[in-house]
Design an enzyme around this catalytic site. Structure first.
Site, PDB file in Angstrom:
ATOM      1  N   HIS A   1      72.958   3.619 -32.195  1.00 28.60           N
ATOM      2  CA  HIS A   1      73.264   4.973 -32.647  1.00 28.60           C
ATOM      3  C   HIS A   1      72.073   5.838 -32.264  1.00 28.60           C
ATOM      4  O   HIS A   1      70.978   5.645 -32.802  1.00 28.60           O
ATOM      5  CB  HIS A   1      73.486   5.008 -34.159  1.00 28.60           C
ATOM      6  CG  HIS A   1      74.646   4.167 -34.603  1.00 28.60           C
ATOM      7  ND1 HIS A   1      75.933   4.659 -34.673  1.00 28.60           N
ATOM      8  CD2 HIS A   1      74.712   2.860 -34.981  1.00 28.60           C
ATOM      9  CE1 HIS A   1      76.747   3.691 -35.081  1.00 28.60           C
ATOM     10  NE2 HIS A   1      76.029   2.592 -35.270  1.00 28.60           N
TER      11      HIS A   1
ATOM     12  N   HIS B   1      83.349  -0.171 -35.621  1.00 28.00           N
ATOM     13  CA  HIS B   1      82.609  -0.960 -36.597  1.00 28.00           C
ATOM     14  C   HIS B   1      83.616  -1.645 -37.521  1.00 28.00           C
ATOM     15  O   HIS B   1      84.531  -0.995 -38.041  1.00 28.00           O
ATOM     16  CB  HIS B   1      81.711  -0.063 -37.443  1.00 28.00           C
ATOM     17  CG  HIS B   1      80.488   0.421 -36.744  1.00 28.00           C
ATOM     18  ND1 HIS B   1      80.512   0.989 -35.495  1.00 28.00           N
ATOM     19  CD2 HIS B   1      79.179   0.422 -37.136  1.00 28.00           C
ATOM     20  CE1 HIS B   1      79.261   1.309 -35.142  1.00 28.00           C
ATOM     21  NE2 HIS B   1      78.444   0.989 -36.125  1.00 28.00           N
TER      22      HIS B   1
ATOM     23  N   GLU C   1      81.080  -5.467 -41.128  1.00 30.71           N
ATOM     24  CA  GLU C   1      79.647  -5.413 -41.442  1.00 30.71           C
ATOM     25  C   GLU C   1      79.509  -5.657 -42.945  1.00 30.71           C
ATOM     26  O   GLU C   1      79.022  -6.681 -43.386  1.00 30.71           O
ATOM     27  CB  GLU C   1      79.054  -4.063 -41.053  1.00 30.71           C
ATOM     28  CG  GLU C   1      77.585  -3.910 -41.428  1.00 30.71           C
ATOM     29  CD  GLU C   1      77.048  -2.489 -41.200  1.00 30.71           C
ATOM     30  OE1 GLU C   1      75.825  -2.328 -41.267  1.00 30.71           O
ATOM     31  OE2 GLU C   1      77.851  -1.561 -40.971  1.00 30.71           O
TER      32      GLU C   1
ATOM     33  N   ASP D   1      71.125  -1.222 -33.328  1.00 30.35           N
ATOM     34  CA  ASP D   1      71.826  -0.380 -34.299  1.00 30.35           C
ATOM     35  C   ASP D   1      71.102   0.954 -34.519  1.00 30.35           C
ATOM     36  O   ASP D   1      71.376   1.927 -33.829  1.00 30.35           O
ATOM     37  CB  ASP D   1      72.012  -1.138 -35.614  1.00 30.35           C
ATOM     38  CG  ASP D   1      73.138  -0.587 -36.476  1.00 30.35           C
ATOM     39  OD1 ASP D   1      73.841   0.335 -36.027  1.00 30.35           O
ATOM     40  OD2 ASP D   1      73.334  -1.098 -37.593  1.00 30.35           O
ATOM     41  N   ASP D   2      70.229   1.008 -35.505  1.00 30.30           N
ATOM     42  CA  ASP D   2      69.457   2.227 -35.818  1.00 30.30           C
ATOM     43  C   ASP D   2      67.982   1.836 -35.864  1.00 30.30           C
ATOM     44  O   ASP D   2      67.391   1.701 -36.946  1.00 30.30           O
ATOM     45  CB  ASP D   2      69.901   2.804 -37.167  1.00 30.30           C
ATOM     46  CG  ASP D   2      71.359   3.212 -37.166  1.00 30.30           C
ATOM     47  OD1 ASP D   2      71.666   4.335 -36.729  1.00 30.30           O
ATOM     48  OD2 ASP D   2      72.207   2.398 -37.593  1.00 30.30           O
TER      49      ASP D   2
END
Length: 349
Positions: A27, A205, A208, A286-287
């Site tokens: 992201h 997504h 998760e 991811d982040d």
């Protein structure tokens, strides 16, 4: 299957660092480091609820996905102009180059910005320009995937897709992110059907924090090509078999899972089990600004915690390249480079 010859364990970390690899779950707003957040805030006259970089970084203690998202959206408030989006993406690409990333498929969340009055042209303009420069200046192949915020309505997602269509040439697919629990994939059936009609790639997504049922519906209702995360599949034997049989790629993010308390410790992560079960698993960051590591750090910490080996390193890197939406000629070239990299390490031992 390419057979990896014996590589001394002490050389594995260096191999992980230099092997060519793709990142399929990043992201771009989640790569916004505290230092850049403050620099952009100063440039744009935005007041932050934190005294300094250290105070902001100390707030990075998350109990679940939502506690992270609250901070994530606050950080994004400094992004106002096309150059801001460019600078954010370029900072990521410089780190990706250092991590030997040859392909990056960047998720971006336009609703996070358009809701604040930032024009779609500024968001996509800055990000796409950074992607072009990454190719010419860093030799990184990069494309954009427009993600819908699942805590918002499907009508909002449809309007966002429509608003983005004048810039259709600048993104290759759509995705689904944000708060998972309580927002099943089928909530977005119509907008994903529209994306299919437009010839866009589709990912989502699922699994998760949400249950295996979300993965099933992402596959069957949204007809996605990849599952982002997917770690909860381990609790459904029939789903595991399907994922293995169909070789549906899973873009797993180990340090994210640790930071958001999906697993108590990295040694508990099921990535090794999924590999052993024959699933098409990949490692991603991811982040990374919020979760403690870019792509190589995810590889290094995961391999140390799970005691994975060189053959598994090859498989993960190969999976990432093959699961990308890059042109086949590029994938073929990167796979050749990957094999040469491993052969070079084995010949040195």
């Amino acid at each position: 299957m390419f057979k990896v010859h014996a590589i001394a364990p002490h050389r594995l970390p260096e191999l992980l660092r230099v092997m060519p690899k793709a990142e399929l779950h990043i992201h771009i707003e989640g790569s916004l480091e505290p230092e850049l957040i403050f620099a952009l805030a100063q440039r744009n006259g935005v007041t932050l609820p934190y005294a300094d970089v250290e105070a902001l970084r100390s707030a990075y203690a998350f109990s679940n996905l939502q506690s992270f998202l609250d901070l994530y959206y606050a950080g994004a408030s400094v992004l106002l102009h096309e150059q801001d989006f460019y600078d954010m993406a370029w900072a990521y690409f410089e780190k990706a180059k250092a991590d030997h990333v040859v392909r990056a498929e960047l998720f971006f969340d336009p609703q996070t910005h358009t809701a604040r009055g930032v024009g779609m042209d500024k968001v996509i303009g800055g990000l796409s320009r950074a992607c072009r420069d990454a190719q010419t200046q860093l030799n990184i192949s990069a494309d954009l995937i427009l993600c819908f915020l699942r805590h918002l309505s499907e009508d909002d997602a449809l309007a966002t897709l429509q608003e983005a269509l004048p810039w259709r040439e600048h993104f290759i697919g759509v995705g689904l992110d944000s708060s998972e629990v309580g927002h099943p994939p089928e909530k977005f059936a119509r907008v994903f059907a529209r994306a299919h009609e437009l010839g866009l790639h589709v990912v989502a997504h699922a699994g998760e924090e949400g249950p295996p049922a979300y993965i099933w519906s992402a596959l069957d209702v949204l007809k996605v090509e990849r599952i982002d995360h997917g770690v909860q599949a381990i609790h459904d034997a029939a789903l595991m078999k399907r994922l293995a049989d169909e070789q549906t790629p899973l873009t797993v993010c180990p340090l994210s899972n640790l930071k958001l308390c999906v697993f108590k410790q990295l040694a508990d992560h099921n990535l090794g089990q999924m590999l052993e079960a024959g699933l098409c698993v990949t490692i991603n960051s991811d982040d990374p600004a919020y979760f403690g590591g870019y792509l190589n750090e995810n590889y290094l910490q995961t391999f140390a915690a799970l005691q994975l080996n060189a053959q598994q390193a090859y498989k993960l890197a190969a999976n990432s390249i093959e699961a990308s939406f890059a042109p086949e000629a590029d994938k073929h070239r990167w796979m050749h480079e990957l094999k040469l990299c491993f052969q070079g390490f084995s010949e040195q031992d």
